[in-house]
Design a protein around this motif. Structure first.
Motif, PDB file in Angstrom:
ATOM      1  N   PRO A 121     -14.322 -42.904 -10.277  1.00 32.83           N
ATOM      2  CA  PRO A 121     -14.496 -42.106  -9.049  1.00 32.83           C
ATOM      3  C   PRO A 121     -13.194 -41.214  -8.980  1.00 32.83           C
ATOM      4  N   LEU A 122     -13.421 -40.221  -8.039  1.00 36.80           N
ATOM      5  CA  LEU A 122     -12.343 -39.048  -8.103  1.00 36.80           C
ATOM      6  C   LEU A 122     -11.595 -39.612  -6.945  1.00 36.80           C
ATOM      7  N   THR A 123     -10.511 -40.304  -7.209  1.00 39.48           N
ATOM      8  CA  THR A 123      -9.353 -41.053  -6.506  1.00 39.48           C
ATOM      9  C   THR A 123      -8.050 -40.443  -6.645  1.00 39.48           C
ATOM     10  N   PRO A 124      -7.164 -40.311  -6.028  1.00 40.47           N
ATOM     11  CA  PRO A 124      -5.870 -39.795  -6.295  1.00 40.47           C
ATOM     12  C   PRO A 124      -4.861 -40.768  -6.968  1.00 40.47           C
ATOM     13  N   ASN A 125      -3.589 -40.465  -7.410  1.00 40.77           N
ATOM     14  CA  ASN A 125      -2.877 -41.671  -8.051  1.00 40.77           C
ATOM     15  C   ASN A 125      -3.532 -42.443  -9.133  1.00 40.77           C
TER      16      ASN A 125
END
Length: 362
Positions: A121-125
């Motif tokens: 998924p396109l998630t930060p960190n």
């Protein structure tokens, strides 16, 4: 471990095979059950044996039902990404993918693509170790991209968008993705198919971030030249984003921004820079700075406008905003003549002086 079949097997009514109805189970169904039991086993020896035997079973089957292909691909792709760490294991996955693709390349690669969308998924960190997991599925999709029909190209390109987002986190991982993508794009037909997939996906506003990542790689491998589309996606995903863009995404986007012409910058990007800095300067400033750093032509004619729009960021109490705005001014200096550089210096001196007098008056 498995009983090898000597005669090819024909599966009738394969489209309705779901692995639960006893009447529809082929003779070698028990072999598949054994494979599913050990595919995630930490023992490399055991699951390599399972892969080798399943490949033999598949090679003796004339026809495989799609539900079987989708189920088995989802199982071993998930296991490989989450659990495997040995090169031999990944080679076994590639051999099994090849065997399944010979039966139905569309179903095989589509399932890989859908698994990628779930697992990445396109998630930060995102850590570098997590980003490294994207290498293998990137290789698989790019390796077998030419096998599929045009009907499923969009699914594969969508998954490549997710993988490009992960791969750009680390320079070594990024270079591997770039190398594999470049190799595929040497085939002009496949390059065109990827671009067509990008065009289709860009119609969906929610896909702008992953597409701006993939387009940046395509610019890097000289397989994309639609500046207007790139700038549109950059504006949506970076300048008008609701959250601060990731530094690694901005760095990657520099590959596309370097290719932007002066005309496209003035006509398409400059108005969006103004709007974004007026709307959400605390977010837009980072994307604006990357734009200015990447431009390859003089910008004397729009300096006054840029300085006016950047002024609020320069005076901001936010340290990050102020630093980014100063970096933007620094990036402007090589792209303007000496008289404009003098304006920048004078402006900064006036700003520092006003801050100094404010501090001593408090």
């Amino acid at each position: 471990m498995f009983e090898e079949k000597s005669e090819p097997t024909k599966l009738n009514g394969g489209d309705h095979f779901d692995g639960t109805d006893e009447r529809n189970k082929p003779e070698w169904f028990k072999d598949i059950r054994k494979f599913t039991a050990v595919v995630s086993n930490p023992s490399v020896r055991l699951h390599l044996q399972a892969y080798n035997q399943l490949i033999k079973v598949i090679s003796n089957v004339e026809e495989l039902p799609q539900p079987f292909i989708k189920g088995i691909v989802k199982l071993f792709v998930t296991s490989a990404i989450l659990h495997y760490s040995h090169r031999e294991s990944f080679k076994a996955v590639e051999r099994l993918l090849s065997a399944l693709a010979k039966h139905d390349s569309n179903a095989t690669l589509c399932t890989v693509a859908h698994s990628v969308l779930t697992l990445f998924p396109l998630t930060p960190n995102i850590s570098k170790s997590i980003a490294g997991l994207a290498i293998s599925p990137s290789k698989w999709i790019l390796m077998y991209f030419s096998y599929v029909s045009d009907d499923v190209v969009k699914d594969l390109v969508s998954s490549l968008g997710h993988l490009s987002f992960y791969c750009c986190i680390d320079s070594k991982i990024s270079s591997i993705f770039e190398k594999k993508l470049r190799k595929l794009c040497l085939d002009n037909k496949q390059s065109i198919r990827i671009r067509n997939g990008v065009f289709d996906i860009c119609k969906e506003a929610s896909c702008s971030k992953k597409m701006v990542c993939l387009m940046s790689y395509l610019f890097l491998v000289n397989s994309f030249d639609d500046q207007d589309l790139f700038l549109d996606q950059y504006s949506k995903s970076i300048l008008f984003s609701k959250t601060r863009p990731e530094d690694f995404v901005l760095k990657l986007c520099g590959n596309g921004l370097k290719c932007v012409s002066a005309a496209s910058f003035h006509d398409l990007l400059l108005p969006n820079i103004k709007k974004s800095l007026l709307r959400s300067p605390e977010i837009a400033i980072f994307g604006v700075t990357k734009v200015i750093e990447s431009l390859m032509f003089p910008i004397d004619d729009c300096f006054d406008d840029l300085l006016d729009w950047l002024s609020s960021c320069l005076k901001s109490s936010s340290e990050d905003m102020g630093r980014a705005a100063v970096n933007a001014l620094v990036a402007i200096t090589p792209k303007v003549d000496e008289s404009v550089v003098e304006k920048i210096v004078n402006y900064l001196m006036e700003l520092l002086t006003s801050v100094f007098f404010f501090l001593i008056s408090v």
